[in-house]
Design a protein around this motif. Sequence first.
Motif, mmCIF file in Angstrom:
data_model
loop_
_atom_site.group_PDB
_atom_site.id
_atom_site.type_symbol
_atom_site.label_atom_id
_atom_site.label_comp_id
_atom_site.label_asym_id
_atom_site.label_seq_id
_atom_site.Cartn_x
_atom_site.Cartn_y
_atom_site.Cartn_z
ATOM 1 N N ARG A 235 0.335 5.383 37.203
ATOM 2 C CA ARG A 235 0.253 6.842 37.154
ATOM 3 C C ARG A 235 0.404 7.312 35.711
ATOM 4 O O ARG A 235 1.457 7.790 35.296
ATOM 5 N N VAL A 236 -0.657 7.168 34.950
ATOM 6 C CA VAL A 236 -0.597 7.455 33.513
ATOM 7 C C VAL A 236 -0.554 8.961 33.264
ATOM 8 O O VAL A 236 -1.114 9.758 34.032
ATOM 9 N N LYS A 237 0.103 9.333 32.189
ATOM 10 C CA LYS A 237 0.344 10.745 31.889
ATOM 11 C C LYS A 237 -0.952 11.538 31.780
ATOM 12 O O LYS A 237 -1.047 12.676 32.265
ATOM 13 N N GLU A 238 -1.977 10.945 31.163
ATOM 14 C CA GLU A 238 -3.224 11.667 30.916
ATOM 15 C C GLU A 238 -3.955 12.033 32.208
ATOM 16 O O GLU A 238 -4.747 12.979 32.232
ATOM 17 N N LEU A 239 -3.710 11.274 33.274
ATOM 18 C CA LEU A 239 -4.416 11.502 34.541
ATOM 19 C C LEU A 239 -3.505 12.112 35.607
ATOM 20 O O LEU A 239 -3.898 12.212 36.763
ATOM 21 N N ARG A 240 -2.332 12.531 35.195
ATOM 22 C CA ARG A 240 -1.325 13.011 36.137
ATOM 23 C C ARG A 240 -1.238 14.535 36.106
ATOM 24 O O ARG A 240 -1.160 15.126 35.033
ATOM 25 N N GLU A 241 -1.261 15.151 37.271
ATOM 26 C CA GLU A 241 -1.073 16.598 37.332
ATOM 27 C C GLU A 241 0.320 16.979 36.847
ATOM 28 O O GLU A 241 1.287 16.236 37.066
ATOM 29 N N ILE A 242 0.414 18.140 36.224
ATOM 30 C CA ILE A 242 1.720 18.626 35.782
ATOM 31 C C ILE A 242 2.622 18.809 36.994
ATOM 32 O O ILE A 242 2.237 19.429 37.987
ATOM 33 N N GLY A 243 3.813 18.219 36.923
ATOM 34 C CA GLY A 243 4.776 18.342 38.008
ATOM 35 C C GLY A 243 4.632 17.306 39.108
ATOM 36 O O GLY A 243 5.432 17.288 40.041
ATOM 37 N N ALA A 244 3.607 16.445 39.014
ATOM 38 C CA ALA A 244 3.385 15.456 40.072
ATOM 39 C C ALA A 244 4.495 14.410 40.124
ATOM 40 O O ALA A 244 4.776 13.856 41.189
ATOM 41 N N MET A 245 5.107 14.149 38.988
ATOM 42 C CA MET A 245 6.272 13.261 38.945
ATOM 43 C C MET A 245 7.452 14.047 38.377
ATOM 44 O O MET A 245 7.304 14.765 37.392
ATOM 45 N N THR A 246 8.598 13.909 39.003
ATOM 46 C CA THR A 246 9.788 14.613 38.539
ATOM 47 C C THR A 246 10.320 13.944 37.270
ATOM 48 O O THR A 246 10.010 12.774 37.002
ATOM 49 N N PRO A 247 11.140 14.653 36.496
ATOM 50 C CA PRO A 247 11.725 14.039 35.299
ATOM 51 C C PRO A 247 12.497 12.761 35.620
ATOM 52 O O PRO A 247 12.439 11.788 34.855
ATOM 53 N N GLN A 248 13.206 12.745 36.761
ATOM 54 C CA GLN A 248 13.957 11.538 37.096
ATOM 55 C C GLN A 248 13.035 10.369 37.449
ATOM 56 O O GLN A 248 13.357 9.209 37.170
ATOM 57 N N GLN A 249 11.877 10.667 38.049
ATOM 58 C CA GLN A 249 10.903 9.606 38.312
ATOM 59 C C GLN A 249 10.354 9.044 37.008
ATOM 60 O O GLN A 249 10.235 7.824 36.849
ATOM 61 N N ILE A 250 9.999 9.922 36.094
ATOM 62 C CA ILE A 250 9.429 9.489 34.814
ATOM 63 C C ILE A 250 10.446 8.647 34.044
ATOM 64 O O ILE A 250 10.119 7.567 33.529
ATOM 65 N N PHE A 251 11.687 9.109 33.996
ATOM 66 C CA PHE A 251 12.718 8.340 33.293
ATOM 67 C C PHE A 251 12.997 7.016 33.999
ATOM 68 O O PHE A 251 13.114 5.971 33.356
#
Length: 230
Positions: A116-132
Amino acid sequence: MKPIINVIIPAYNEQDSIANVIHDIPNFVEEIIVVSNNSTDFTEQNAKNAGAIVLSENRKGYGYACLKGMDYLAQKETKTDIVVFLDGDYSDYPEQLEELVAPIINKNIDFVIGARVKELREIGAMTPQQIFGNWLATFLMKLFFNAKFTDLGPFRAIKYNKLLALQMEDKTYGWTVEMQLKALKHKFTYTEIPMKYRNRIGVSKVSGTVKGSIFAGIKILSWIFKYSFK
């Protein structure tokens, strides 16, 4: 000969999204197996109406649902070549399944993660805790095992015989990282395919709650440290 591909979808109260997921899966897939993980809504009925095989797993836990799907595959007369795991919340793009399995079919790769790369990800699709959490887990896997994973994405494909060799056991939040760690231990070939990712339908049962996020984080880290000191 074309490989036989089966899809396992763990689903807990995904009545509003499950039919969309099933309808968008390419028709070259042999069977779509939805495992209702103690759902209390119309997930099972909607999945059946959309054409999926529906199983019930009353023990709550992502791993429990995935293992139930694997039990079903083990009893099938038709041999399975590739298993794809996909969430039921419609955050992934099921039509990209062809891209996901391509490295296995064309390059004989054992295991593929839909990243789930950042460039292809909708804003908000992953929460900050998921990303971290993804960053920390993949950083530790790189540190301890020289792994090249960048994500713990649930949209993934693996050769069926390789999946069996992993002897998967996690019943809850650690399923994805267990698979990746064991693939490293077994020295499977693997790669990642960049995937689009959108905001899910409904509320996440894991990242959508503080309790779920904490337990998922603890489980993921415990698997990593367990394998680091073996």
